[in-house]
Design a protein around this motif. Structure first.
Motif, PDB file in Angstrom:
ATOM      1  N   ARG A  81      24.531  73.489  54.076  1.00 59.14           N
ATOM      2  CA  ARG A  81      24.063  73.866  55.027  1.00 59.14           C
ATOM      3  C   ARG A  81      24.353  73.744  56.087  1.00 59.14           C
ATOM      4  N   ARG A  88      20.892  79.418  61.205  1.00 61.02           N
ATOM      5  CA  ARG A  88      20.870  80.760  60.318  1.00 61.02           C
ATOM      6  C   ARG A  88      20.146  81.183  61.378  1.00 61.02           C
ATOM      7  N   ASP A  91      22.924  83.928  63.414  1.00 61.98           N
ATOM      8  CA  ASP A  91      23.515  84.630  62.060  1.00 61.98           C
ATOM      9  C   ASP A  91      22.916  85.453  61.759  1.00 61.98           C
ATOM     10  N   GLU A 104      22.784  86.178  56.617  1.00 63.12           N
ATOM     11  CA  GLU A 104      23.671  85.067  56.462  1.00 63.12           C
ATOM     12  C   GLU A 104      24.874  85.109  56.102  1.00 63.12           C
ATOM     13  N   TYR A 113      28.788  81.416  59.669  1.00 61.21           N
ATOM     14  CA  TYR A 113      28.093  81.301  58.874  1.00 61.21           C
ATOM     15  C   TYR A 113      29.732  80.015  58.502  1.00 61.21           C
ATOM     16  N   SER A 117      30.795  76.217  57.649  1.00 58.20           N
ATOM     17  CA  SER A 117      31.251  75.272  55.909  1.00 58.20           C
ATOM     18  C   SER A 117      32.632  76.135  55.523  1.00 58.20           C
TER      19      SER A 117
END
Length: 422
Positions: A81, A88, A91, A104, A113, A117
């Protein structure tokens, strides 16, 4: 296949995954589970607990570096994560400032996100290409479809996208109907935007839905709302059931109001973590740990185990996975990552012909596919213009000026958690 590396191995989800691996160890082509996490303290606790749990069944080891974790691995499970719960929370809350659901994976939260990522996943694939070139990457990092699409487009590693939402949705429906015995389904769409058809629960076809149908009693307010809207959508498409994330796109204001009233889910998660790690530390000190508490439903570990079992088996197993389309459905481009039912064995992955999408969903499906492809490019490059175009393409945003305003706000909120243009 001998070594499974789990990235995000210090997570509170990991003990549940190990429990599932231990339960099926006799069917798995594994001897070693290697854990790695950037949080050394949590990795130490979870590593000791999992080693005790697996004693005599599987070797569990904690790696001191990402290079050590990857070198020679057969399978790599990416369950990281990036940005942690701090990111988060943004988000989930930043979109609410603009009257858009804060989630999320769906909408702007999922976009921001992905900006964290995707670059990490691409760097991971580059390292795997050098240190574990034959390994398969099982991606659990969200947004699963966008991360898997980026890795597929890059082409350096063999990647399979995982998401247990289809199982969770059908288990919830079965629970609401008072039925059990497992389920079967067909599936078409993009991750968190699918429709299920040919549904069977306990061997019986899904018939007409009752006049009243209550969600599982343990559901929180947000999940009850998702279930209610899913039921409404299913009544309009006889025999089908929607992914429970689809209502965010169709009833956004209801989710904005609910989130403003209840507060971000990340706060509840953060408040729960000390109890998990206290339990892990207590059990890690015992000769025979007894795991009673871990994050996540069984589906997280069960899906990963089922994929690993299938990859080593002679007989194919049917699973819902995120993979490049390659002819499974005419609803999406051939190289777009879709979520659908496939057959998996040690001989490879066979796409099954996906059922048609509901006509009422085709326009939204096209929008989401375009957003998915634009988001991959925007996340791999920190330039502003591709980010504006991608965020504006998200169906919950739909406007370039709004996308610019959100990106300006995001730069101030996320800071160094996201790479920004100079």
């Amino acid at each position: 296949m001998h070594t499974l590396t789990v990235l995000g191995g210090g997570s509170a989800y990991t003990p549940g995954l190990l429990q599932a691996l231990i339960g099926h160890a006799g069917e798995l082509p594994l001897t070693t589970v290697r854990l790695y996490d950037t949080d050394a303290r949590r990795l130490d606790v979870v590593g000791r607990l999992c080693a005790g749990m697996a004693r005599g069944v599987l070797r569990v080891e904690a790696a001191g570096s990402l290079e050590e974790a990857l070198r020679g691995a057969s399978l790599v499970l990416n369950a990281t994560r990036p940005g942690g719960l701090e990111a988060r929370r943004i988000d989930e809350t930043l979109p609410l400032e603009f009257g858009i659901p804060g989630q999320e994976t769906v909408g702007p939260g999922g976009f921001f996100y992905a900006l964290r990522s995707v670059p990490q996943a691409l760097r991971l694939a580059e390292m795997m290409h050098t240190l574990a070139p034959a390994a398969i990457l099982l991606n659990y990092t969200n947004p699963s479809n966008i991360v898997t699409q980026a890795l597929s487009d890059q082409g350096l590693v063999s990647v399979i996208g995982l998401c247990d939402q289809s199982d969770e949705d059908l288990q919830s429906l079965a629970h609401a109907l008072g039925m059990d015995g497992g389920h079967q389904l067909r599936c078409n769409g993009l991750n968190h935007a699918t429709w299920y058809s040919a549904i069977r629960i306990g061997g019986r076809p899904l018939g007409a839905l009752p006049a009243t149908l209550a969600p599982p009693a343990e559901y929180d307010e947000e999940h009850r709302l998702r279930f209610a809207y899913s039921l409404e959508m299913a009544r309009a498409e006889a025999g089908l059931w929607p992914n429970s994330y689809l209502p965010y796109y169709l009833h956004p204001q209801a989710f904005v109001e609910q989130a403003r009233r209840v507060g971000p889910r990340s706060d509840a998660v953060a408040a729960s973590l000390p109890a998990y790690y206290a339990h892990f530390a207590e059990q890690a000190a015992r000769d025979t740990p007894q795991l009673r508490l871990y994050r996540g439903a069984a589906g997280f570990g069960d899906l990963a185990v089922n994929v690993i079992r299938a990859l080593g088996a002679a007989e194919p197993r049917e699973l819902v996975l995120n993979l490049p389309n390659r002819g499974a459905t005419g609803a999406f481009a051939d190289d777009s990552v879709v979520e659908t039912l496939v057959r998996v064995s040690r001989d490879g992955i066979e796409r099954l012909a996906a059922p048609p999408l509901p006509e009422s969903f085709t326009a939204l499906a096209g929008q989401l596919e375009r957003y998915q492809r634009l988001c991959v490019g925007a996340a791999a490059d920190s330039a502003l213009a591709p980010r504006v175009a991608a965020l504006a393409a998200n169906p919950l945003v739909g406007d370039a000026a709004l996308a610019v305003a959100m990106l300006e706000r995001a730069r101030a909120s996320y800071g160094a958690l996201i790479a920004w243009p100079a």
